[in-house]
Write an enzyme that holds these catalytic residues in place. Sequence first.
Site, PDB file in Angstrom:
ATOM      1  N   ASP A   1      49.561 108.691 -37.239  1.00 28.38           N
ATOM      2  CA  ASP A   1      49.086 109.577 -36.175  1.00 28.38           C
ATOM      3  C   ASP A   1      49.566 110.996 -36.445  1.00 28.38           C
ATOM      4  O   ASP A   1      49.716 111.391 -37.604  1.00 28.38           O
ATOM      5  CB  ASP A   1      49.580 109.024 -34.820  1.00 28.38           C
TER       6      ASP A   1
ATOM      7  N   HIS B   1      49.883 113.684 -29.518  1.00 30.91           N
ATOM      8  CA  HIS B   1      49.119 112.440 -29.565  1.00 30.91           C
ATOM      9  C   HIS B   1      49.934 111.284 -30.149  1.00 30.91           C
ATOM     10  O   HIS B   1      49.974 110.183 -29.592  1.00 30.91           O
ATOM     11  CB  HIS B   1      47.859 112.694 -30.389  1.00 30.91           C
TER      12      HIS B   1
ATOM     13  N   SER C   1      42.052 105.967 -28.209  1.00 31.17           N
ATOM     14  CA  SER C   1      43.365 106.211 -28.829  1.00 31.17           C
ATOM     15  C   SER C   1      44.492 105.561 -28.052  1.00 31.17           C
ATOM     16  O   SER C   1      45.497 105.166 -28.626  1.00 31.17           O
ATOM     17  CB  SER C   1      43.656 107.717 -28.852  1.00 31.17           C
TER      18      SER C   1
END
Length: 772
Positions: free
Chosen positions: A159, A218, A550
């Site tokens: 990620d 994220h 996600s």
Amino acid sequence: MGEFKCGFTSFSVLLLFISFNLVLVHGQLLPIVNDYGENTSQIQIYIVHVLKPVGSNFLSAEDLENWHMSFLPNTTLDTGEPRLLYSYKEAISGFAARLTPAEVRAMENMDGFLDAEPSQRLELQTTYTHELLNLSTLFGAWSTSNSFYGEGIVIGVLDSGIHFPHPSFDDTGMPPRPRGWNASCYLQRPSCNGKVIGAQSFKKGNTTIPPTDIDNGHGTHVAGIAAGNFMDNAEVLGQARGRAAGMAPKAFISVYKVCWADIGCEDSGVLAGIDKAMQDGVHILQMSFGSQKNSLPTSLEGDSVAVATYSAMQKGIFPCTAAGNYGPDPRTLGHAAPWDMVVGATSTDRRIRATVTLGNGKQFHGETAYQPNTVTNKFLPLVFPGSNGQLDQQFCHNNSLNGINVRGKIVMCYIGNLKNIEKGDIVMNAGGAGMILMNYYVPGFTTSSDAHHLPVSHVSDKDAIEIKDYFANSSSPTAKITFGGTIFGARPAPALAYFSSRGPAGYNGNIVKPDVTAPGVNILSAWPVEVGPFPSGLKTKTFNFLSGTSMAAPHVSGIVALIMSKLKNDNKRQWSTSEIQSALITTANTFDLDGKPIFDEATLNSSANILQRGAGQVNATNAMDPGLVYNIEPNEYIAYLCGIFYNNSRTVQKFTKNNTQYCTRSISGEQLNYPSIGIPIKSRLAKITVSRTVTNVGDAREIYNAKIVEPPNVKIDLSQYSLSFTRVEQQITYSITFTMKGAHPGFGVIEQGELSWVSNKHTVTSPIYIAF
Ligand SMILES: *[C@@H]1O[C@H](CO)[C@@H](O)[C@H](O)[C@H]1NC(C)=O
Ligand SMILES: *[C@@H]1O[C@H](CO)[C@@H](O)[C@H](O)[C@H]1NC(C)=O
Ligand SMILES: *[C@@H]1O[C@H](CO)[C@@H](O)[C@H](O)[C@H]1NC(C)=O
Ligand SMILES: *[C@@H]1O[C@H](CO)[C@@H](O)[C@H](O)[C@H]1NC(C)=O
Ligand SMILES: *[C@@H]1O[C@H](CO)[C@@H](O)[C@H](O)[C@H]1NC(C)=O
Ligand SMILES: *[C@@H]1O[C@H](CO)[C@@H](O)[C@H](O)[C@H]1NC(C)=O
Ligand SMILES: *[C@@H]1O[C@H](CO)[C@@H](O)[C@H](O)[C@H]1NC(C)=O
Ligand SMILES: *[C@@H]1O[C@H](CO)[C@@H](O)[C@H](O)[C@H]1NC(C)=O
Ligand SMILES: *[C@@H]1O[C@H](CO)[C@@H](O)[C@H](O)[C@H]1NC(C)=O
Ligand SMILES: *[C@@H]1O[C@H](CO)[C@@H](O)[C@H](O)[C@H]1NC(C)=O
Ligand SMILES: *[C@@H]1O[C@H](CO)[C@@H](O)[C@H](O)[C@H]1NC(C)=O
């Protein structure tokens, strides 16, 4: 060194292409980069697949790298940058290098060359909206005895990096690192600990950039969902307060930073991350990225992740991917390989309520995370700058509100084009007192509880229609926004988020994808910086709501860690990745908390079908004790690939990396021992029989009876209607025959059904998809 010759034997071919060294453009002499008349702007990163010559066996990484280099014209570009970015060891057989199209064409004739394609940019699958979840209550998985919280399992999180200091990654209560674990870690403090046990970065061959996550957030959020440690009093701006934890709070995290603010998640780095994670020995690959909307894969080999995860899966490493955020249109999946777990997103039953009251007294419940208690209870003028039909103003684009008096008013804006919070900022900067963020028909009922900087209510399309009506019909429209805090029990829940990408994939032989859904709307998890209008910048204990597939995928990665650690701690056989997929798929729920079919938030009143929600909402408790599992043997995947690629052994070799393996047997998609069943029926007279083999992982003696929900136009017959087991690990094979009941309903129509094996302890459901 004989092995390396293959790269050079065809080198003479290069000579044929030599043309000019300099070109004259507008009277200027411009140096060019290579011998093919190409200039520097044509250099791109390519992923090159090569197959080792028969009988070769490279012993060292250096040998392998030298062999890869032998395909390249030379080692450096004129700029001094190295051509070779990555020499892959495990994920694929090949390398990533900076090349021009003509240089690639020259390689095509070299021995061992298989295929090359430009490295593509992948995207993280968040929608920039923001969300939360009390995982323990929603899933109930930990209440099952001996779940071990994922202890001993390493989740490789590929990620945007990780925010090391966040308390969700505290190592309190963590067991010692796995024996032999030797992944490297970025050294500068703060860095790895007993929770985050690896942290590496991959950016165009540069591995020295810190894998921190301050530019994005994220990766921190995703890692927190999968394996965040227990943390009391988690909240976003006071909302959704509770004990936060990931699905597998005692699992280890190994971070692979492959996503960057400037270049996205680029194939070459993603493959390097997968390659390294495989060498490090992670158990799960958590991957919440996929192709951009305009370049979705159209074949299995077009999905670079699928090519790499084929090797991972063969080694028992579980690949977990996000379905994508390109719904509600069909055929929008980012991943669809049978061995990749593909996860769609649902809304939970929690809302962070912001109620709009109109001057006529009508109320609409929307959402926002920022809920100041200083707001007066006064009605304010309501204004809809876009009521004139101007798109800029409907979406409240920056500078579109110039010349419109929004000062002290509540401003109506459609969602879209900009991040929701930015839109709020534009309204605020124009003097607006508040914003009603309106869905239109596409986002439907999916709303987000963003950490806005002014009073906002994000309302559904249905509510927006009524608010617009009121605005249009009222001579002096007014409204107020009041805050209701965190509400549980919203219905329908779980419901499929509008953005969740939907099938069919069209290229995987009717294998049903997405596989399952998991919570992915307004999920609360760790965040590197404080959010909201008054960030102090000092807190480290910050959380945020995010939405996207996600956020759904790491729920499943965490559950897989729970399953693996339970098997380990119970001293049971580790299941293959396909058996774990089976456990997740056959125990998912197609019904919501009220027992109704899972609702599709992109519609007014329809439930989600099998191509939209797969087998349904993943159920962690059930998945840890599935009763029966469907396994897929490695050879079956080869036969499947031979079927998909019409016996083209070369293409199949891209996956298997074995150039002595040829297609000798092929099967079609429905014949793969997949837990869900996708059947193409192209004629009224078709009669299709498939077999399935189940393995008993429940009690030794258990009797299962078949329960069938037939698709409306299809008759289902089984070779046997009862499965009687007498021992654990016993396998039984049965067959299923599909015939049409009436007229063929027309090409492109889909129908769905179910086959469940029901014992007094377990229900093992195969969703059935009919592609007419
Ligand atoms: C590498 O090869 C290219 C032609 O393919 C040439 O233009 C360039 O100067 C070479 N670079 C070096 C360092 O030899
Ligand atoms: C380099 O090649 C690209 C693509 O062919 C072209 O668009 C560009 O104008 C070229 N630049 C120069 C400086 O020749
Ligand atoms: C969240 O889960 C914890 C632990 O099970 C529980 O004590 C708490 O009441 C839950 N909170 C809510 C709001 O459901
Ligand atoms: C999981 O499934 C069981 C039985 O099928 C059901 O009772 C339970 O409510 C489900 N859990 C969730 C979180 O949906
Ligand atoms: C651990 O990794 C380093 C390089 O990252 C390597 O030099 C060392 O040999 C490895 N140790 C073991 C035991 O594999
Ligand atoms: C890698 O990136 C860092 C930080 O951007 C930079 O300082 C360094 O020079 C780069 N190294 C290479 C080999 O490109
Ligand atoms: C809007 O545009 C102005 C410049 O025209 C810029 O200063 C401002 O930051 C922008 N606002 C947002 C929220 O993007
Ligand atoms: C309000 O106006 C719209 C047209 O803008 C019309 O379709 C609708 O019926 C009106 N509603 C009421 C309650 O008058
Ligand atoms: C669903 O919505 C459509 C369009 O508004 C409507 O025609 C239909 O009657 C509705 N069906 C149900 C079951 O409410
Ligand atoms: C692959 O070849 C086998 C025979 O070797 C044949 O039976 C099968 O139909 C072929 N499959 C495809 C998809 O062409
Ligand atoms: C490659 O394929 C051949 C033929 O099926 C097989 O004998 C061999 O074991 C395979 N090699 C590897 C490394 O899997």
